[in-house]
Design a protein around this motif. Sequence first.
Motif, mmCIF file in Angstrom:
data_model
loop_
_atom_site.group_PDB
_atom_site.id
_atom_site.type_symbol
_atom_site.label_atom_id
_atom_site.label_comp_id
_atom_site.label_asym_id
_atom_site.label_seq_id
_atom_site.Cartn_x
_atom_site.Cartn_y
_atom_site.Cartn_z
ATOM 1 N N TRP A 263 0.830 -1.202 0.000
ATOM 2 C CA TRP A 263 0.000 0.000 0.000
ATOM 3 C C TRP A 263 0.869 1.259 0.000
ATOM 4 O O TRP A 263 2.006 1.234 0.448
ATOM 5 N N THR A 264 0.300 2.362 -0.503
ATOM 6 C CA THR A 264 0.912 3.679 -0.435
ATOM 7 C C THR A 264 -0.195 4.708 -0.282
ATOM 8 O O THR A 264 -1.374 4.411 -0.572
ATOM 9 N N ASN A 265 0.151 5.908 0.166
ATOM 10 C CA ASN A 265 -0.852 6.967 0.296
ATOM 11 C C ASN A 265 -0.589 8.114 -0.674
ATOM 12 O O ASN A 265 -1.002 9.248 -0.441
ATOM 13 N N SER A 266 0.083 7.813 -1.770
ATOM 14 C CA SER A 266 0.374 8.830 -2.777
ATOM 15 C C SER A 266 0.456 8.186 -4.150
ATOM 16 O O SER A 266 0.912 7.038 -4.287
ATOM 17 N N SER B 100 5.785 -6.477 -14.288
ATOM 18 C CA SER B 100 4.742 -5.632 -13.704
ATOM 19 C C SER B 100 4.698 -5.804 -12.193
ATOM 20 O O SER B 100 5.210 -6.775 -11.638
ATOM 21 N N ASP B 101 4.069 -4.839 -11.539
ATOM 22 C CA ASP B 101 3.832 -4.903 -10.100
ATOM 23 C C ASP B 101 2.570 -4.114 -9.789
ATOM 24 O O ASP B 101 2.185 -3.209 -10.539
ATOM 25 N N ASP B 102 1.917 -4.475 -8.664
ATOM 26 C CA ASP B 102 0.689 -3.818 -8.225
ATOM 27 C C ASP B 102 0.891 -3.207 -6.846
ATOM 28 O O ASP B 102 1.720 -3.670 -6.054
ATOM 29 N N ILE B 103 0.101 -2.190 -6.551
ATOM 30 C CA ILE B 103 0.091 -1.580 -5.219
ATOM 31 C C ILE B 103 -1.274 -0.945 -5.014
ATOM 32 O O ILE B 103 -1.932 -0.525 -5.980
ATOM 33 N N GLY B 104 -1.706 -0.887 -3.764
ATOM 34 C CA GLY B 104 -2.959 -0.223 -3.454
ATOM 35 C C GLY B 104 -2.721 1.200 -3.004
ATOM 36 O O GLY B 104 -1.764 1.485 -2.275
ATOM 37 N N ILE B 105 -3.584 2.133 -3.441
ATOM 38 C CA ILE B 105 -3.529 3.514 -2.974
ATOM 39 C C ILE B 105 -4.653 3.724 -1.971
ATOM 40 O O ILE B 105 -5.823 3.474 -2.262
ATOM 41 N N ASP B 106 -4.299 4.176 -0.778
ATOM 42 C CA ASP B 106 -5.242 4.450 0.304
ATOM 43 C C ASP B 106 -4.963 5.861 0.795
ATOM 44 O O ASP B 106 -3.908 6.120 1.377
ATOM 45 N N LEU B 107 -5.897 6.776 0.561
ATOM 46 C CA LEU B 107 -5.705 8.177 0.914
ATOM 47 C C LEU B 107 -6.456 8.579 2.175
ATOM 48 O O LEU B 107 -6.365 9.738 2.607
ATOM 49 N N THR B 108 -7.199 7.647 2.784
ATOM 50 C CA THR B 108 -8.069 7.977 3.909
ATOM 51 C C THR B 108 -7.443 7.541 5.223
ATOM 52 O O THR B 108 -7.068 6.366 5.375
ATOM 53 N N ALA B 109 -7.335 8.464 6.171
ATOM 54 C CA ALA B 109 -6.739 8.154 7.476
ATOM 55 C C ALA B 109 -7.693 7.298 8.310
ATOM 56 O O ALA B 109 -8.922 7.414 8.196
ATOM 57 N N PRO B 110 -7.139 6.443 9.162
ATOM 58 C CA PRO B 110 -7.988 5.665 10.065
ATOM 59 C C PRO B 110 -8.559 6.544 11.174
ATOM 60 O O PRO B 110 -8.165 7.702 11.336
#
Length: 358
Positions: A124-127, A194-204
């Motif tokens: 995961w990343t946030n950007s 190739s590679d995959d990653i999730g983007i999560d921009l929302t804080a817990p």
Amino acid sequence: GVWNDLPTTVTRTYIVEYEPITTVVVNDDDAATKTTSVTLNLEFESADDAGTPTVRFRNGTGTWSDWTTYSTSLPWTLDATQGTKTVNVEFKDAYGLVYAASDTIYLDSTAPTGSVAIEGGADWTNSSAVSLDLTYDDTHSNVASMRFRIPGEAWSDWLPAAPSAAFTLTSGEGIRSVEAEFRDDAGNVSPTASDDIGIDLTAPTVELVVADGEAHVGTRHVPLTLDATDTGSGVESLRFRVNGGSWIDWLPFESPTTCDVGRDESSKIIEVQVRDRAGNVSDDTADPVSLDITEPEITHFRINAGAPYVLPDEPLGLELSAMDNPGGSGATDFSISFDRGSTWSAWHAIFGGWLANV
């Protein structure tokens, strides 16, 4: 007399004042090629009237080709063995004099291999602005360049090969992919990596309960209960601080847990933050508690007004008063033992420092 007609031998001597310039360059002097079909660029420059030469070729120490008409550019076929190839050329001028030249090129028809990892292989990343970690290898020549794309979109320009590169993913939240290709000096292109990653921009978010909601606590290791939620990557870690001090290092998330508030008996404000797997940090939440680790003191205790004995079945009248340290939680309950401390009664409330008959 009689003359005999004898054969006449004529010897001609050619004086070459300047030896001609002769060169051969394979594929415009490329370091490598991925195919056996190459182009030879030839040069023959003579200060003498040596005419247009003829030329012949061979691979390494192989068999010479037939003599052919000179041209500044001619096709040639290398032998198929991978590795450094030497092309030898001989130029023969109008006088029959022969001059040699040669050039080398590396034959590599094997594609390189490579891999790409977004943010070091993180899930995961946030950007959307990320770093790509790249590894690559080539059996015969050198990996020279690389390119990237979002699947289904246009490739970037070829860039010089490097162990890392900046890249911008599609904006927004969700799973994102990157594709990469690598090219060697010979022009061979690797299979697509190739590679995959999730983007999560929302804080817990997190809710905190200190010491089960009690106003006072009798241990420096204060129990904490946290209710943390995250709609994306999931809560991963926590940290806390006391009375606005420095945050501790991030710890793996768990609840319940404890917080060390130190030994000084005072009111404590405990703040907590949680962080998700993408690196988003929650707002801090706080809850107060007072630390009281000093035992209360019994200041007065008497049975039946100090009588030396009691009659059978006579009720006991206990006089009891106690005090707690200033700022403490206060003395509120007591327990009593009639067998020198082997067993104790249930806790009873102290009423104004005096106890009714029990």
